[in-house]
Design a protein around this motif. Structure first.
Motif, short mmCIF file in Angstrom:
data_model
loop_
_atom_site.label_atom_id
_atom_site.label_comp_id
_atom_site.label_asym_id
_atom_site.label_seq_id
_atom_site.Cartn_x
_atom_site.Cartn_y
_atom_site.Cartn_z
N TYR A 293 6.84 5.14 9.88
CA TYR A 293 5.82 6.54 9.57
C TYR A 293 4.56 6.38 8.91
N ASP A 294 3.26 6.91 9.84
CA ASP A 294 2.10 7.29 9.25
C ASP A 294 1.93 8.31 8.73
N ILE A 295 1.88 8.53 6.92
CA ILE A 295 1.74 9.63 6.05
C ILE A 295 -0.05 9.57 6.06
N LYS A 296 -0.73 10.47 6.46
CA LYS A 296 -1.85 11.04 7.01
C LYS A 296 -2.21 11.28 5.51
N LEU B 2 3.79 19.69 6.06
CA LEU B 2 3.00 19.04 7.11
C LEU B 2 3.54 18.86 8.10
N TRP B 3 2.87 18.48 9.01
CA TRP B 3 3.80 18.17 11.13
C TRP B 3 4.12 16.91 10.63
N ASP B 4 5.67 16.83 11.45
CA ASP B 4 5.97 14.72 11.83
C ASP B 4 5.51 14.98 13.51
N VAL B 5 4.65 14.67 13.81
CA VAL B 5 4.12 14.46 14.83
C VAL B 5 5.09 13.18 15.80
N LEU B 6 5.88 13.20 16.42
CA LEU B 6 6.96 12.36 17.15
C LEU B 6 6.93 12.48 18.62
N PRO B 7 7.18 11.36 18.89
CA PRO B 7 7.37 10.49 20.39
C PRO B 7 7.55 12.51 21.56
N GLU B 8 8.51 12.91 20.96
CA GLU B 8 9.07 13.80 21.53
C GLU B 8 8.66 15.30 22.11
N GLY B 9 7.25 15.25 20.77
CA GLY B 9 6.48 16.46 20.28
C GLY B 9 6.88 16.26 18.66
N LYS B 10 5.66 17.67 17.90
CA LYS B 10 6.04 18.10 16.77
C LYS B 10 6.84 19.01 15.99
N PHE C 291 13.64 16.95 -9.88
CA PHE C 291 12.44 15.71 -9.52
C PHE C 291 13.91 15.40 -7.61
N ASP C 292 13.37 15.82 -6.81
CA ASP C 292 13.71 15.19 -5.69
C ASP C 292 12.65 13.96 -5.68
N ILE C 293 13.35 13.13 -5.83
CA ILE C 293 12.02 11.27 -5.72
C ILE C 293 11.53 11.72 -3.86
N ASN C 294 11.76 11.49 -3.61
CA ASN C 294 11.63 11.25 -2.17
C ASN C 294 10.56 10.12 -2.29
N LEU C 295 10.89 8.69 -2.56
CA LEU C 295 9.97 7.65 -2.24
C LEU C 295 9.05 7.41 -0.82
N ARG C 296 8.11 7.17 -0.50
CA ARG C 296 7.38 6.91 0.94
C ARG C 296 6.92 5.65 0.52
N GLN C 297 6.85 4.99 1.27
CA GLN C 297 5.60 4.18 1.86
C GLN C 297 4.99 3.03 0.81
N ASN C 298 3.92 3.46 -0.57
CA ASN C 298 3.63 2.87 -1.45
C ASN C 298 2.60 4.21 -2.06
N GLY D 161 -1.57 18.26 7.14
CA GLY D 161 -0.90 17.57 6.54
C GLY D 161 -0.04 16.62 8.13
N THR D 162 -0.47 15.77 8.69
CA THR D 162 0.42 14.87 10.08
C THR D 162 1.07 13.93 9.79
N VAL D 163 2.22 13.74 9.85
CA VAL D 163 2.82 11.95 9.68
C VAL D 163 3.11 11.49 11.00
#
Length: 294
Positions: free
Chosen positions: A90-93, A12-20, A148-155, A76-78
């Motif tokens: 973070y808003d993970i689309k 995915l792309w992380d879309v940050l204020p300074e760019g992606k 298994f690298d868990i990586n819990l995000r949001q719900n 994918g984008t975040v």
């Protein structure tokens, strides 16, 4: 057929204020393991769009082997936004390409010859990719190292999803915040951090449990032994990809036959170095690479 080390999941792309910036743990993991001489492959899915083309081009520039099927969903984008204090949200689309990774005959062939695979919980939030990951894991040989690298995000996780991956893996990687969540979900009240880790190690018959605690160090638990190392103090450029570089270098060192304590030390030092560099995929110094023989 090469025996690949596979990072399986989101691209995915992380879309940050300074760019992606390119995001996704599987590619970061595969890139860092490859720097230690392993044959690696990042598996995900991309959309038939400009964002997908850009990701494919970036990975090619990094000489990263990928198997990324193009699917009729957006890449994918975040969306990353910072509040007045600079704290990110973070808003993970959802319903994007990496939610819809198809299980192809080519992927099955890789699985049957897989030497190690690393996956997380985020890529299992959608039924399609969750089933693909399950099929891949089922097809791996008995001697495959399964991280298994868990990586819990949001719900984007459930108790059932986590339980299934606990049963599938032989190495679990978790951070201190995730451990608190797991303790609450699975009912381990009153246990301190290390006792929770010992309990999980034994309950799921793991070969190792890796616990990272940010600036407070990291642990590797194995049957009858524990390795603890402090986090080195370095001048931080950014922390993007540091955790994935830890996992990738630990995997390479473990597969090369280094003792757990040495594999742990190399992972810690690699991760600290990545923090001193911009971006998730810096080139690792040669003197790190020379410490293992894969």
């Amino acid at each position: 057929m090469k025996r690949f080390i596979v990072g399986l999941g989101e691209a995915l792309w992380d879309v940050l204020p300074e760019g992606k910036k390119i995001g996704g743990a599987p590619a970061n993991f595969a890139y860092h393991a490859a720097q230690y001489g392993l044959d690696t492959l990042a598996i995900s899915a991309l959309g038939n769009d400009a964002f997908g083309d850009e990701i494919a081009q970036k990975f090619a520039e990094k000489n990263l082997n990928v198997m990324m099927t193009r699917v009729p969903f957006p890449t994918g984008t975040v969306q990353v936004e910072l509040d007045a204090q600079g704290v990110p949200t973070y808003d993970i689309k959802e319903d994007v390409a990496w939610d819809n990774i198809p299980f192809t005959p080519e992927m099955e062939e890789v699985a049957r010859n897989c030497r190690a695979v690393c996956w997380g919980s985020l890529a299992q939030r959608n039924d399609v990719s969750r089933k693909t990951i399950a099929k891949f894991l089922k097809a791996t040989p008995k001697d495959c190292m399964k991280i298994f690298d868990i990586n819990l995000r949001q719900n984007f996780y459930t108790e059932g999803l986590l339980l299934e991956s606990f049963k599938q893996c032989n190495i679990l990687k978790i951070n201190d915040e995730e451990l608190v969540t797991i303790g609450r979900l699975f009912g381990y009240p009153g246990l301190d951090m290390t006792n929770k880790c010992w309990l999980i190690l034994g309950k799921y018959n793991l070969d190792a449990l890796i616990l990272t605690c940010g600036v407070n160090g990291s642990y590797v638990f194995t049957h009858g032994a524990m390795s603890y190392l402090e986090t080195p103090k370095v001048n931080i450029a950014d922390t993007v990809g540091a955790g994935d570089s830890f996992t990738g270098s630990f995997c390479a060192a473990y597969l090369s036959g280094l003792p757990i304590s040495e594999a742990h030390r190399l992972a810690v030092e690699t991760s600290a170095y990545v923090c001193t560099q911009n971006g998730a995929m810096p080139t690792i110094p040669q003197h790190f690479v020379e410490r293992i023989n894969v």
